[in-house]
Scaffold this active site. Structure first.
Site, short mmCIF file in Angstrom:
data_model
loop_
_atom_site.label_atom_id
_atom_site.label_comp_id
_atom_site.label_asym_id
_atom_site.label_seq_id
_atom_site.Cartn_x
_atom_site.Cartn_y
_atom_site.Cartn_z
N LYS A 58 0.62 -1.31 -0.04
CA LYS A 58 0.03 0.11 0.14
C LYS A 58 0.85 1.24 -0.17
CE LYS A 58 -3.24 -1.31 -0.74
NZ LYS A 58 -3.63 -1.96 -1.82
N HIS A 122 7.07 -7.25 -2.33
CA HIS A 122 6.83 -6.81 -1.12
C HIS A 122 7.65 -7.31 0.00
CE1 HIS A 122 3.39 -4.35 -2.29
NE2 HIS A 122 2.59 -5.20 -2.37
N SER A 152 -4.96 2.46 4.47
CA SER A 152 -5.06 1.96 3.16
C SER A 152 -5.02 0.49 3.22
CB SER A 152 -3.59 2.26 2.17
OG SER A 152 -4.04 1.86 0.87
S1 PPS Z 1 -0.56 -3.01 -3.23
O1 PPS Z 1 -1.85 -3.75 -3.29
O2 PPS Z 1 0.35 -3.25 -2.06
O3 PPS Z 1 0.31 -3.17 -4.63
O4 PPS Z 1 -0.92 -1.52 -3.10
P1 PPS Z 1 -0.27 -0.11 -3.71
O5 PPS Z 1 -0.14 0.01 -5.15
O6 PPS Z 1 1.30 -0.39 -3.01
O7 PPS Z 1 -1.02 1.07 -2.94
C1 PPS Z 1 -2.35 1.51 -3.41
C2 PPS Z 1 -2.34 3.07 -2.57
O8 PPS Z 1 -1.59 3.69 -3.60
C3 PPS Z 1 -2.87 4.69 -4.19
N1 PPS Z 1 -2.56 5.03 -5.50
C4 PPS Z 1 -2.10 6.23 -6.05
N2 PPS Z 1 -2.25 7.40 -4.92
C5 PPS Z 1 -1.77 8.58 -5.82
N3 PPS Z 1 -1.73 8.39 -7.17
C6 PPS Z 1 -1.71 7.34 -7.91
N4 PPS Z 1 -1.50 7.54 -9.19
C7 PPS Z 1 -1.99 6.21 -7.37
N5 PPS Z 1 -2.10 4.84 -7.78
C8 PPS Z 1 -2.44 4.33 -6.55
C9 PPS Z 1 -4.07 3.72 -4.13
O9 PPS Z 1 -5.09 4.63 -4.08
C10 PPS Z 1 -3.95 3.05 -2.60
O10 PPS Z 1 -3.78 4.14 -1.62
P2 PPS Z 1 -5.08 4.59 -1.04
O11 PPS Z 1 -4.74 5.41 0.35
O12 PPS Z 1 -5.86 3.18 -0.20
O13 PPS Z 1 -6.27 5.42 -1.62
#
Ligand code: PPS
Length: 306
Positions: A58, A122, A152
Site C-alpha cells: 500500500k 513486497h 490503506s
Molecule cells: S499494493 O496492493 O500493495 O500493490 O498497493 P499499492 O499500489 O502499493 O498502494 C495502493 C495505494 O496507492 C494509491 N495509489 C495512488 N495514489 C496517488 N496517485 C496514484 N496515481 C496512485 N495509484 C495508486 C491507492 O489509491 C492506494 O492508496 P489509498 O490510500 O488506499 O487510496
C-alpha cells in the site's frame, strides 16, 4: 437483494470465497501459499538486467509500476496498456492471481518472461532472493508514511480475500502495530531497505514526494533507469499516472482481479493524511509513542500530513 442481482454483481461468488491465511518465513508473516513454495522463491534466479520494484504493501507500488512501464515505453500509452499491471510486471512471491479465471504464480510468470524484466515484490530486504544481490540488479523502493499505509492496508484487507479478515479497525490497529500482517512490520521493512541503499543501487522513493511533485520524482526514476525523455513525454507520463487517470484505467485499477471493489476500491483515495479520518485521538497518541520508539535508530523521516 435478489439472488440474480447478487450473482450479476459477483457478490455471492465473492462471499463464498475462503479467506487466505498467513504463516511465517524467518519470523515474517507472509501469505500461507507463499510460505509453502518459499524454497522456490528463495532460489529464484535473477538476471543482471532485471529491475525490481519493492515496497511495503500500500505504499504506492502500482503507481510506481505504471510510471516505470511508461518510462520504459517512452510514454507510449498503447504499449503500456496491452495487459493489466500484474501481467506486465510479475509479482514475485504471489502464488495465485485470478485473472479471467486463470491461475498465475508470479514465479512462473517471471521465469517465462523475456528480458528485460520488471518484477514487483513486497518482501522485506532480508528475504529478497540472494541472486538479485549477486547480479547487482537495480531496485526501486517506494515507502509511504505508516499511518496512511495502515489505513490503506486495512481497507485493502477488507476487499481482498487472499489476505486474512482484518477484523474491526480497533483490532487491525493493534495487529498492524504488532507487525502481525502479511509482509511483517512496517518499521522493519522501511528501515531495512533504507539501510541497504548504502551498499546497493536502490532508488528510495517516498509516496508523499510523488504526490507533492510527481514530475520531479518521475524524472528521478527516468535518470535511475538511464533514460532521457523530453519534457513533453514527461508531462504525458505525469498525466497518465495521475490518480484519476489510473483509477479509470482497467489496466491499473485492479478491477479485472477478483477483489470486491464495492467494499472498497483498490484506487481508494490516493492522498496524504487520510489517517485523520480513521484514527481516534487515543490511537494517534498510542501510535506516536510507538513510532518514536521504533524510529529512534534511523535517519528516515516521513511526511504524515500536508
Ligand atoms: S499494493 O496492493 O500493495 O500493490 O498497493 P499499492 O499500489 O502499493 O498502494 C495502493 C495505494 O496507492 C494509491 N495509489 C495512488 N495514489 C496517488 N496517485 C496514484 N496515481 C496512485 N495509484 C495508486 C491507492 O489509491 C492506494 O492508496 P489509498 O490510500 O488506499 O487510496
Amino acid at each position: 437483494m435478489a439472488k440474480d442481482k447478487v450473482e450479476e454483481t459477483g457478490e455471492l461468488e465473492w462471499a463464498l470465497l475462503p479467506r487466505g491465511e498467513i504463516s511465517q518465513v524467518e519470523g515474517i508473516f507472509l501469505e500461507k501459499n507463499t510460505c509453502n513454495i518459499w524454497d522456490k522463491i528463495w532460489n529464484f534466479q535473477a538476471k543482471p538486467d532485471d529491475l525490481v520494484i519493492a515496497s511495503y504493501p500500500k505504499a504506492g507500488t502500482t503507481w510506481t509500476q505504471e510510471i516505470v512501464d511508461l518510462i520504459q515505453n517512452n510514454g507510449d500509452i498503447e504499449k503500456s496498456r496491452w495487459a493489466s499491471i500484474p501481467l506486465r510486471q510479475p509479482f514475485l512471491e504471489w502464488t495465485i492471481w485470478e485473472i479471467s479465471q486463470n491461475n498465475f504464480s508470479g514465479l512462473n510468470q517471471a521465469n517465462a518472461m523475456p528480458s528485460p524484466r520488471t518484477l514487483k515484490t513486497h518482501l522485506p530486504v532480508q528475504l529478497l532472493p540472494p541472486s538479485f544481490w549477486e547480479k547487482n540488479c537495480k531496485i526501486i523502493y517506494v515507502a509511504r508514511n505508516a499511518k496512511d499505509t495502515m489505513v490503506s492496508y486495512y481497507h485493502f484487507q477488507r476487499m481482498n480475500k487472499t489476505l486474512p479478515d482484518p477484523g474491526s479497525w480497533d483490532e487491525y490497529f493493534k495487529t498492524f502495530l504488532a507487525g502481525k500482517v502479511a509482509w511483517g512490520s512496517w518499521y522493519d521493512h522501511v528501515k531495512g531497505w533504507w539501510r541497504k541503499k548504502d551498499s546497493h543501487p536502490i532508488l528510495y522513493l517516498f509516496y508523499e514526494e510523488m504526490i507533492t511533485d510527481p514530475k520531479r520524482e518521475i524524472r528521478k526514476v527516468m535518470e535511475f533507469l538511464g533514460k532521457d525523455l523530453t519534457e513533453e513525454v514527461l508531462d504525458k507520463i505525469v498525466y497518465n499516472t495521475s490518480f484519476d487517470v489510473m483509477k479509470n484505467n482497467p489496466m491499473t485499477n485492479y478491477t479485472n482481479v477478483r477483489m470486491n471493489h464495492n467494499i472498497s476500491p483498490f484506487m481508494r483515495k490516493g492522498v496524504i493524511g487520510d489517517w485523520k479520518n480513521q484514527f481516534t485521538e487515543t490511537q494517534n497518541k498510542q501510535f506516536n509513542e510507538d513510532y518514536e520508539k521504533n524510529m529512534a535508530d534511523t535517519s528516515l523521516s516521513f511526511c504524515m500530513e500536508l
